[in-house]
Design a protein around this motif. Structure first.
Motif, mmCIF file in Angstrom:
data_model
loop_
_atom_site.group_PDB
_atom_site.id
_atom_site.type_symbol
_atom_site.label_atom_id
_atom_site.label_comp_id
_atom_site.label_asym_id
_atom_site.label_seq_id
_atom_site.Cartn_x
_atom_site.Cartn_y
_atom_site.Cartn_z
ATOM 1 N N CYS A 1 0.851 -1.186 0.000
ATOM 2 C CA CYS A 1 0.000 0.000 0.000
ATOM 3 C C CYS A 1 0.889 1.239 0.000
ATOM 4 O O CYS A 1 1.764 1.369 0.851
ATOM 5 N N GLU B 1 0.187 4.097 0.812
ATOM 6 C CA GLU B 1 -0.194 4.987 1.900
ATOM 7 C C GLU B 1 0.409 4.527 3.233
ATOM 8 O O GLU B 1 0.985 5.320 3.957
ATOM 9 N N CYS B 2 0.279 3.259 3.543
ATOM 10 C CA CYS B 2 0.705 2.792 4.868
ATOM 11 C C CYS B 2 1.675 1.621 4.798
ATOM 12 O O CYS B 2 2.114 1.129 5.825
ATOM 13 N N CYS C 1 -7.315 -0.862 0.728
ATOM 14 C CA CYS C 1 -6.360 -1.309 1.734
ATOM 15 C C CYS C 1 -7.106 -1.639 3.017
ATOM 16 O O CYS C 1 -7.881 -0.834 3.521
ATOM 17 N N CYS D 1 -5.511 0.879 6.070
ATOM 18 C CA CYS D 1 -5.802 2.302 6.197
ATOM 19 C C CYS D 1 -7.056 2.720 5.433
ATOM 20 O O CYS D 1 -7.481 3.856 5.529
HETATM 21 ZN ZN LIG Z 1 -2.883 1.179 3.504
#
Ligand SMILES: [Zn+2]
Length: 58
Positions: free
Chosen positions: A6, A8-9, A27, A30
């Motif tokens: 991911c 993002e995280c 995801c 998150c």
């Molecule tokens: Zn994520």
């Protein structure tokens, strides 16, 4: 089950085996909405949310 990171995280996000480029996955860590941009290996990118932004300047 293929999986990709991911953006993002950094969690490992599982995608369907028959997933294709342009598919949207979420995801589980998150909740980011991600678009499949690569298949081998799996690459994920943040997908645009539903809100439509007008990029054109008139
Ligand atoms: Zn994520």
């Amino acid at each position: 089950m293929p999986r990709g990171p991911c953006p993002e995280c950094d969690a490992e996000v599982q995608v369907d085996e028959d997933t294709d480029k342009g598919d949207i996955v979420e995801c589980h860590e998150c909740g980011a909405v991600l678009e499949v941009v690569g298949l081998d290996p799996i690459e994920l990118d943040l997908a645009m949310e539903d809100e439509e932004e007008d990029w054109t300047e008139s």
